[in-house]
Design an enzyme around this catalytic site. Structure first.
Site, PDB file in Angstrom:
ATOM      1  CG  PHE A  10     -40.056  -8.522  -1.385  1.00 23.40           C
ATOM      2  CD1 PHE A  10     -39.945  -9.840  -0.960  1.00 23.40           C
ATOM      3  CD2 PHE A  10     -39.512  -8.183  -2.623  1.00 23.40           C
ATOM      4  CE1 PHE A  10     -39.318 -10.793  -1.739  1.00 23.40           C
ATOM      5  CE2 PHE A  10     -38.871  -9.130  -3.409  1.00 23.40           C
ATOM      6  CZ  PHE A  10     -38.786 -10.446  -2.969  1.00 23.40           C
ATOM      7  CG  ASP A  11     -44.181  -6.412   5.086  1.00 33.51           C
ATOM      8  OD1 ASP A  11     -44.465  -5.208   5.195  1.00 33.51           O
ATOM      9  OD2 ASP A  11     -43.899  -7.124   6.059  1.00 33.51           O
ATOM     10  CG  LEU A  12     -38.476  -3.277   5.281  1.00 36.83           C
ATOM     11  CD1 LEU A  12     -37.464  -3.735   4.249  1.00 36.83           C
ATOM     12  CD2 LEU A  12     -38.324  -1.787   5.574  1.00 36.83           C
ATOM     13  CG  ASP A  13     -40.669  -3.501   9.593  1.00 35.41           C
ATOM     14  OD1 ASP A  13     -39.497  -3.325   9.237  1.00 35.41           O
ATOM     15  OD2 ASP A  13     -41.387  -2.591  10.043  1.00 35.41           O
ATOM     16  CG  ASP A 165     -44.207 -10.332   8.413  1.00 35.05           C
ATOM     17  OD1 ASP A 165     -43.999 -10.212   9.638  1.00 35.05           O
ATOM     18  OD2 ASP A 165     -44.491  -9.361   7.687  1.00 35.05           O
TER      19      ASP A 165
END
Length: 214
Positions: A10-13, A165
Site C-alpha cells: 500500500f501507498d500511505l498518504d 492513489d
C-alpha cells in the site's frame, strides 16, 4: 489470479490515511514563505505524490533543502490535527491481516512521519514492512522500494499487488511487475489514475477483498 496473490503493498498518504489537507496546507505554507502570493490550492495539487526533493529542487536548486525543512517543520507540527483515516480502510486491512496476507507500505514519506500516521489511525499493528523514502536510493515510480518491500516480505512481484492513489504507485507497480490497484478517492481524481491503466479501481477499500478472494 486471486488465489496466487498473497502480498499487498500500500501507498500511505491519500490511500490508507487522509493526509490530503495536511499535505496541501504544508505546501501552501512553504510556497507562501518563499513565493508570497504566487500559489493557490489548485497550484499545489500536482506536488502530491513525488518526493519533496523532486518537487522543490527544480524550483530552487540552491535552496530546496531549506524549503524541505520548512515543509517538514509545519507538517510535523500540524500532523495529528489534520490527519484522519479513510472509510473502510482499518476494517479491510485488519481482514487481510487475519486472512494471512503479507502487508507492506511503500511510501515517499520519511519513516518517522509514517509511524506517526500509522499510530494515529491504529494501522501500525498490521504491517510487517514499511519502506520509506529514507530506506531507498530511488523513490516510486522506480521499482526499487517495491522490490525492497517484497524481498523483506519473502514475496515476489507475481504474487503481489500495489494499491495507491497516485500515478507513481501505478507506474511503480508496473515497473516492479506487480498487479496494480487505483483508489477512486484520490484527490487528483479517478480519471488521473485511469490513464495509467491500473488492473483494478476501488470505490472503497473493502472492494479489494473480493479481488483477492477474501
Amino acid at each position: 489470479m486471486s488465489n496466487k496473490i498473497d502480498t499487498v503493498l500500500f501507498d500511505l498518504d491519500g490511500t490508507l490515511i487522509d493526509t490530503n489537507e495536511l499535505i496541501i496546507s504544508s505546501f501552501l505554507h512553504t510556497m507562501e514563505t518563499y513565493y508570497p502570493g504566487q500559489y493557490k490550492r489548485e497550484d499545489v495539487l500536482p506536488f502530491l505524490g513525488p518526493s519533496l526533493q523532486d518537487t522543490f529542487q527544480p524550483m530552487s536548486p540552491e535552496g530546496y533543502e531549506e524549503m524541505i525543512t520548512t515543509y517538514r517543520t509545519y507538517n510535523l507540527a500540524n500532523h495529528d490535527l489534520l490527519v484522519k483515516g479513510f472509510e473502510g480502510v482499518y476494517e479491510t486491512v485488519r481482514t487481510l491481516k487475519e486472512s494471512g496476507f503479507h502487508l507492506g507500505i511503500v511510501t515517499t514519506k520519511r519513516s518517522d512521519v509514517v509511524q506517526m500516521g500509522l499510530k494515529l489511525t491504529g494501522l501500525d499493528e498490521f504491517f510487517e514492512v514499511v519502506v520509506a523514502l529514507d530506506h531507498v536510493e530511488k523513490a516510486k515510480p522506480d521499482p526499487e522500494p517495491l522490490l525492497k518491500a517484497l524481498n523483506q516480505l519473502g514475496s515476489s512481484p507475481d504474487r503481489a499487488i500495489m494499491v495507491g492513489d497516485n500515478h507513481h504507485d501505478i507506474l511503480g507497480g508496473k515497473n516492479a511487475g506487480t498487479k496494480t490497484v487505483g483508489v477512486a478517492w484520490s484527490i487528483k481524481g479517478r480519471e488521473h489514475l485511469e490513464q495509467y491503466n491500473p488492473d483494478y479501481m476501488l470505490e472503497n477499500m473493502a472492494d479489494l477483498l473480493p479481488i483477492l478472494g477474501v
